[in-house]
Design an enzyme around this catalytic site. Sequence first.
Site, short mmCIF file in Angstrom:
data_model
loop_
_atom_site.label_atom_id
_atom_site.label_comp_id
_atom_site.label_asym_id
_atom_site.label_seq_id
_atom_site.Cartn_x
_atom_site.Cartn_y
_atom_site.Cartn_z
N TYR A 107 -7.19 49.08 2.43
CA TYR A 107 -6.24 48.21 2.58
C TYR A 107 -6.57 46.73 2.02
O TYR A 107 -7.56 46.27 2.78
CB TYR A 107 -5.72 47.97 3.86
CG TYR A 107 -5.27 49.35 4.69
CD1 TYR A 107 -4.99 50.39 3.94
CD2 TYR A 107 -5.06 49.49 5.74
CE1 TYR A 107 -4.34 51.55 4.26
CE2 TYR A 107 -4.76 50.61 6.42
CZ TYR A 107 -4.37 51.70 5.57
OH TYR A 107 -3.93 52.79 6.26
N GLY A 108 -6.21 46.35 0.88
CA GLY A 108 -6.41 45.24 0.41
C GLY A 108 -8.13 44.89 0.02
O GLY A 108 -8.57 43.77 0.10
#
Length: 72
Positions: A56-57
């Site tokens: 995530y990211g």
Amino acid sequence: MIATRKLGELSVGAQGLGCMGMSQAYGVRDNDAESIATIHRALDLGVTLLDTANVYGAGDNEELVGRAIADR
């Protein structure tokens, strides 16, 4: 009181907070303070499961969650 469930050897809250949207997927990441406040509120309500992943990211999400829980 939030019910708990077994996750391997851990006991975690049945109610969790999905953190993916705080770093990717739902628009531009632009408000870490709001994300941290959301995590703090969830913890205050008894949430013990914060769902995150290093994808995530590109790892940014775990760093954000880490900053949010550092003083907890």
